[in-house]
Design a protein around this motif. Sequence first.
Motif, PDB file in Angstrom:
ATOM      1  N   ASP A   7      55.418  14.402  94.842  1.00 43.79           N
ATOM      2  CA  ASP A   7      56.769  14.061  94.307  1.00 43.79           C
ATOM      3  C   ASP A   7      56.506  14.595  92.913  1.00 43.79           C
ATOM      4  O   ASP A   7      57.524  15.466  92.366  1.00 43.79           O
ATOM      5  CB  ASP A   7      56.854  12.506  93.801  1.00 43.79           C
ATOM      6  CG  ASP A   7      57.230  11.814  95.237  1.00 43.79           C
ATOM      7  OD1 ASP A   7      57.938  12.251  96.039  1.00 43.79           O
ATOM      8  OD2 ASP A   7      57.130  10.501  95.051  1.00 43.79           O
ATOM      9  N   GLU A   8      55.480  14.689  92.042  1.00 44.96           N
ATOM     10  CA  GLU A   8      55.332  15.498  90.873  1.00 44.96           C
ATOM     11  C   GLU A   8      55.581  17.023  90.859  1.00 44.96           C
ATOM     12  O   GLU A   8      56.189  17.588  90.095  1.00 44.96           O
ATOM     13  CB  GLU A   8      54.079  15.180  90.227  1.00 44.96           C
ATOM     14  CG  GLU A   8      53.694  13.919  89.842  1.00 44.96           C
ATOM     15  CD  GLU A   8      53.736  12.836  90.829  1.00 44.96           C
ATOM     16  OE1 GLU A   8      53.204  13.105  92.092  1.00 44.96           O
ATOM     17  OE2 GLU A   8      53.631  11.551  90.452  1.00 44.96           O
ATOM     18  N   LEU A  10      57.443  18.458  93.410  1.00 43.14           N
ATOM     19  CA  LEU A  10      58.942  18.662  93.582  1.00 43.14           C
ATOM     20  C   LEU A  10      59.593  18.220  92.225  1.00 43.14           C
ATOM     21  O   LEU A  10      60.703  19.233  91.996  1.00 43.14           O
ATOM     22  CB  LEU A  10      59.571  17.815  94.682  1.00 43.14           C
ATOM     23  CG  LEU A  10      58.756  18.233  96.067  1.00 43.14           C
ATOM     24  CD1 LEU A  10      59.693  16.985  97.124  1.00 43.14           C
ATOM     25  CD2 LEU A  10      59.375  19.468  96.441  1.00 43.14           C
ATOM     26  N   ASN A  11      59.360  17.492  91.455  1.00 43.67           N
ATOM     27  CA  ASN A  11      60.163  17.276  90.397  1.00 43.67           C
ATOM     28  C   ASN A  11      59.870  18.341  89.149  1.00 43.67           C
ATOM     29  O   ASN A  11      60.610  18.858  88.543  1.00 43.67           O
ATOM     30  CB  ASN A  11      59.582  15.887  89.545  1.00 43.67           C
ATOM     31  CG  ASN A  11      59.968  14.717  90.250  1.00 43.67           C
ATOM     32  OD1 ASN A  11      60.941  14.553  91.155  1.00 43.67           O
ATOM     33  ND2 ASN A  11      59.279  13.567  89.748  1.00 43.67           N
ATOM     34  N   TYR A  38      48.621  15.189  89.063  1.00 43.57           N
ATOM     35  CA  TYR A  38      49.099  14.028  88.585  1.00 43.57           C
ATOM     36  C   TYR A  38      48.967  14.079  86.822  1.00 43.57           C
ATOM     37  O   TYR A  38      49.874  13.873  86.165  1.00 43.57           O
ATOM     38  CB  TYR A  38      48.427  12.707  88.934  1.00 43.57           C
ATOM     39  CG  TYR A  38      49.205  11.506  88.585  1.00 43.57           C
ATOM     40  CD1 TYR A  38      50.318  11.201  89.256  1.00 43.57           C
ATOM     41  CD2 TYR A  38      48.551  10.733  87.732  1.00 43.57           C
ATOM     42  CE1 TYR A  38      51.057  10.093  88.997  1.00 43.57           C
ATOM     43  CE2 TYR A  38      49.230   9.340  87.360  1.00 43.57           C
ATOM     44  CZ  TYR A  38      50.333   9.050  87.676  1.00 43.57           C
ATOM     45  OH  TYR A  38      51.074   8.029  87.472  1.00 43.57           O
ATOM     46  N   TYR A  41      50.844  17.098  85.452  1.00 44.68           N
ATOM     47  CA  TYR A  41      52.224  16.791  85.668  1.00 44.68           C
ATOM     48  C   TYR A  41      52.695  16.154  84.264  1.00 44.68           C
ATOM     49  O   TYR A  41      53.650  16.449  83.552  1.00 44.68           O
ATOM     50  CB  TYR A  41      52.535  15.997  86.626  1.00 44.68           C
ATOM     51  CG  TYR A  41      54.043  15.441  86.860  1.00 44.68           C
ATOM     52  CD1 TYR A  41      55.000  16.173  87.261  1.00 44.68           C
ATOM     53  CD2 TYR A  41      54.296  14.270  86.791  1.00 44.68           C
ATOM     54  CE1 TYR A  41      56.478  15.910  87.154  1.00 44.68           C
ATOM     55  CE2 TYR A  41      55.749  13.526  86.780  1.00 44.68           C
ATOM     56  CZ  TYR A  41      56.616  14.372  87.105  1.00 44.68           C
ATOM     57  OH  TYR A  41      57.926  13.938  87.015  1.00 44.68           O
ATOM     58  N   ASP A 146      58.430   6.894  83.214  1.00 41.62           N
ATOM     59  CA  ASP A 146      58.335   7.881  84.292  1.00 41.62           C
ATOM     60  C   ASP A 146      58.688   9.211  83.230  1.00 41.62           C
ATOM     61  O   ASP A 146      60.150   9.411  83.211  1.00 41.62           O
ATOM     62  CB  ASP A 146      59.098   8.148  85.490  1.00 41.62           C
ATOM     63  CG  ASP A 146      59.022   9.256  86.344  1.00 41.62           C
ATOM     64  OD1 ASP A 146      58.412  10.310  85.692  1.00 41.62           O
ATOM     65  OD2 ASP A 146      59.107   9.055  87.766  1.00 41.62           O
ATOM     66  N   TRP A 149      61.552  11.525  84.743  1.00 36.92           N
ATOM     67  CA  TRP A 149      62.752  11.145  84.625  1.00 36.92           C
ATOM     68  C   TRP A 149      63.354  11.469  83.235  1.00 36.92           C
ATOM     69  O   TRP A 149      64.525  11.818  83.062  1.00 36.92           O
ATOM     70  CB  TRP A 149      62.929   9.717  85.142  1.00 36.92           C
ATOM     71  CG  TRP A 149      63.172   9.465  86.490  1.00 36.92           C
ATOM     72  CD1 TRP A 149      62.022   9.204  87.310  1.00 36.92           C
ATOM     73  CD2 TRP A 149      64.292   9.649  87.285  1.00 36.92           C
ATOM     74  NE1 TRP A 149      62.682   8.828  88.776  1.00 36.92           N
ATOM     75  CE2 TRP A 149      63.826   9.264  88.614  1.00 36.92           C
ATOM     76  CE3 TRP A 149      65.308  10.080  86.831  1.00 36.92           C
ATOM     77  CZ2 TRP A 149      64.805   9.350  89.457  1.00 36.92           C
ATOM     78  CZ3 TRP A 149      66.591  10.159  87.967  1.00 36.92           C
ATOM     79  CH2 TRP A 149      66.265   9.930  89.218  1.00 36.92           C
TER      80      TRP A 149
END
Length: 190
Positions: A7-8, A10-11, A38, A41, A146, A149
Motif C-alpha cells: 500500500d505504501e 502504491l501511495n 514502511y 514511506y 496516516d 492520506w
Amino acid sequence: MVIDGFDEILNTLYIAKRLYDMGRYEVAEANFFDTVDYDVYYENMYGLIENIFESYYCQYYERHGMEIHVLSDPVIVDFCLLAGEYGKAHKIPDGQNPYIQEARQKIGRHLNFSYCLDWRFMVHTEPKRPFHSRIGIFIYQDDYVDLGWLAYGLVEIYEWFSDACMRLRDILQKKKADIVQLPGEEVKAA
C-alpha cells in the motif's frame, strides 16, 4: 500473497504521479528516497508535507501531545485576495463569500479523515504580511494518523487552490469586461 509495504509503494507512486500531472514533480524528486519501506514511506510523507506549499512551519507541543503545521503558498494568498475582491464587488462579507465557503468545504473533504487531525483555514482578504492566509493542521499524537492520506489531501488542496485562482481571475476579468445597458440609458461599461 501479502507484500509488506505494498500500500505504501502504491501511495508513493500515486502521489508522485499527481505531482507530475500538476507540473510539480520536483517536489517528489526532492523528498522521496530511492527505496520504499514502511519507515522510509513516513519519512517521504513528512518531507512532502513540508514542501508542497511554499511557506511551512511546524511546532510540537509536548504538554498537549500535538503537532501544529502551518502551511501557506502564493496560490492560497492569491485565492483569498481574489475571493475578497469578488466579495467586495458583490457586497458579500467574507463569512458568507461562496468561494471562501467552497474552499473550506474542499479542505474539509480532504482533511476530515481522522479524529486525531483537525484543521483551520485562516482567510485574510486584505493581508498585512506575506503568507497571512494559511491552513493550520493540528495532529494529535493520541493515535495513528496516516501521513500518506494527509500528503495526498494536501496535494489535492494545492491543485484546487491553483484551479480556483484561475476560475476567480476569469470571473473577475469577465465582470470588468461586461457591458451593461440599463433600460433607457446609454451603454455603460460595468
